[in-house]
Design a protein around this motif. Structure first.
Motif, PDB file in Angstrom:
ATOM      1  N   VAL A  28      29.057  -0.360  -1.422  1.00  0.00           N
ATOM      2  CA  VAL A  28      29.655  -1.253  -0.422  1.00  0.00           C
ATOM      3  C   VAL A  28      30.878  -1.981  -0.974  1.00  0.00           C
ATOM      4  N   LEU A  29      30.827  -2.393  -2.245  1.00  0.00           N
ATOM      5  CA  LEU A  29      31.998  -2.999  -2.900  1.00  0.00           C
ATOM      6  C   LEU A  29      32.349  -2.128  -4.101  1.00  0.00           C
ATOM      7  N   ARG A  30      33.612  -1.706  -4.159  1.00  0.00           N
ATOM      8  CA  ARG A  30      34.015  -0.709  -5.162  1.00  0.00           C
ATOM      9  C   ARG A  30      35.015  -1.262  -6.161  1.00  0.00           C
ATOM     10  N   GLY A  31      34.689  -2.399  -6.747  1.00  0.00           N
ATOM     11  CA  GLY A  31      35.601  -2.960  -7.743  1.00  0.00           C
ATOM     12  C   GLY A  31      36.633  -3.867  -7.087  1.00  0.00           C
ATOM     13  N   VAL A  32      36.152  -4.976  -6.553  1.00  0.00           N
ATOM     14  CA  VAL A  32      37.017  -5.918  -5.831  1.00  0.00           C
ATOM     15  C   VAL A  32      37.444  -7.047  -6.769  1.00  0.00           C
ATOM     16  N   SER A  33      38.745  -7.317  -6.828  1.00  0.00           N
ATOM     17  CA  SER A  33      39.272  -8.386  -7.677  1.00  0.00           C
ATOM     18  C   SER A  33      40.319  -9.207  -6.919  1.00  0.00           C
ATOM     19  N   PHE A  34      40.212 -10.515  -7.042  1.00  0.00           N
ATOM     20  CA  PHE A  34      41.264 -11.416  -6.530  1.00  0.00           C
ATOM     21  C   PHE A  34      41.001 -12.825  -7.052  1.00  0.00           C
ATOM     22  N   THR A  35      42.020 -13.653  -6.955  1.00  0.00           N
ATOM     23  CA  THR A  35      41.882 -15.054  -7.350  1.00  0.00           C
ATOM     24  C   THR A  35      42.306 -15.922  -6.184  1.00  0.00           C
ATOM     25  N   VAL A  36      41.539 -16.950  -5.921  1.00  0.00           N
ATOM     26  CA  VAL A  36      41.883 -17.913  -4.870  1.00  0.00           C
ATOM     27  C   VAL A  36      42.194 -19.243  -5.547  1.00  0.00           C
ATOM     28  N   GLU A  37      43.401 -19.747  -5.309  1.00  0.00           N
ATOM     29  CA  GLU A  37      43.829 -20.981  -5.965  1.00  0.00           C
ATOM     30  C   GLU A  37      43.249 -22.209  -5.268  1.00  0.00           C
ATOM     31  N   ARG A  38      43.210 -23.314  -6.002  1.00  0.00           N
ATOM     32  CA  ARG A  38      42.726 -24.570  -5.424  1.00  0.00           C
ATOM     33  C   ARG A  38      43.492 -24.924  -4.157  1.00  0.00           C
ATOM     34  N   GLY A  39      42.747 -25.227  -3.118  1.00  0.00           N
ATOM     35  CA  GLY A  39      43.356 -25.708  -1.877  1.00  0.00           C
ATOM     36  C   GLY A  39      43.953 -24.616  -1.006  1.00  0.00           C
ATOM     37  N   GLU A  40      43.851 -23.379  -1.457  1.00  0.00           N
ATOM     38  CA  GLU A  40      44.434 -22.267  -0.710  1.00  0.00           C
ATOM     39  C   GLU A  40      43.534 -21.867   0.465  1.00  0.00           C
ATOM     40  N   ILE A  41      44.151 -21.356   1.534  1.00  0.00           N
ATOM     41  CA  ILE A  41      43.385 -20.655   2.583  1.00  0.00           C
ATOM     42  C   ILE A  41      43.592 -19.165   2.351  1.00  0.00           C
TER      43      ILE A  41
END
Ligand SMILES: Nc1ncnc2c1ncn2[C@@H]1O[C@H](COP(=O)(O)OP(=O)(O)O)[C@@H](O)[C@H]1O
Ligand SMILES: [Mg+2]
Length: 254
Positions: A28-41
């Motif tokens: 179902v998930l095939r190596g998902v990467s990301f970063t969410v910064e403080r206060g970001e939508i």
């Protein structure tokens, strides 16, 4: 999901690194990467069945990854006591209000269960949170009396009760007519400005995604195809992204 108030940031940085998850032989998930910064939508946009809700469940700890890592403020989510250090709220797809309780009781449930404040203070906080979402004075109503849009707002008020540093939204506009959906988008923007919380919004609603996102990650079949500011994603040449953006149907959510 804790109300420990010992963290000085109003928001939290979230990193997802190489997340993999299978159910049986369905990856179902095939190596998902990301970063969410403080206060970001940050909006995870993608068709039904692409793995968005499963990803959110990993972030709140309802699922464990087969591989990969989740970090809050740079620390692994498995660090002893880490989850309790941050206040996270989830707004579920269905709103998930308890029908046997009044609106006010739904909003105040967490504070009462954990005896976090004296009763008079709890009533003041319930009124304040309902006012923030435009439902002032609705404490005594029961969920069955409310429209779909109002139920979503009560769910938002309930999420706000812990003064979250991270708010996770799963399909906040599902089952709403388009005009009401727009007001929910405005509410998400207003809540971010008011709380400074980090927001991760999962949706198959393109209008919502482009209406509120600082950044969008387009996910399909468990992979991120494109990630960037809305204007960058709109210009994507990836064929599946183009198809999703130009299709004149809205995929139905299960
Ligand atoms: N607990 C589970 N057991 C087996 N399969 C699951 C489970 N949860 C989700 N799935 C499957 O994972 C896929 C992605 O689901 P989901 O994340 O809910 O998609 P969506 O992007 O619509 O939120 C679907 O095919 C779903 O059937
Ligand atoms: Mg979903």
């Amino acid at each position: 999901m804790s109300a420990a108030a010992n963290n000085h940031h109003e928001s939290v940085r979230v990193e997802v690194r190489g997340l993999r998850k299978s159910f049986g032989d369905h990856e179902v998930l095939r190596g998902v990467s990301f970063t969410v910064e403080r206060g970001e939508i940050f909006v995870l946009m993608g068709p039904s069945g692409s793995g968005k809700s499963v990803l959110l469940k990993h972030i709140i700890g309802l699922e464990e990854p087969d591989a990969g890592e989740l970090l809050l403020e740079g620390q692994s989510i498995h660090t002893e006591g880490l989850r309790d250090r941050y206040r996270m709220a989830m707004v579920f797809q269905s709103g998930a209000l308890l029908n046997s309780l009044t609106v006010g009781e739904n909003v105040g449930l967490y504070l009462r269960e954990h005896r976090l404040k004296p009763e008079a203070e709890i009533q003041r906080v319930i009124a304040e949170k309902l006012d923030i979402v435009g439902l002032k004075g609705t404490e005594e109503k029961i969920p069955a009396e409310l429209s779909g849009g109002m139920k979503k707002r009560v769910a938002l008020a309930r999420a706000l009760i812990i003064e979250p540093q991270l708010i996770l939204y799963d399909e906040p506009t599902s089952e709403l007519d388009p005009l009401i959906a727009i007001t929910i988008g405005q509410e998400i923007l207003a809540l971010r400005d008011r709380t400074h919380a980090t927001s991760i919004v999962v949706t198959h609603d393109r209008d919502l995604a482009f209406g509120i996102a600082d950044r969008i990650a387009m996910i399909a079949e468990g992979e991120i195809l494109e990630i960037g500011r809305p204007e960058d994603v709109r210009r994507s040449q990836h064929p599946l992204v183009r198809k999703f953006l130009t299709a004149d149907f809205k995929p139905k959510q299960p």
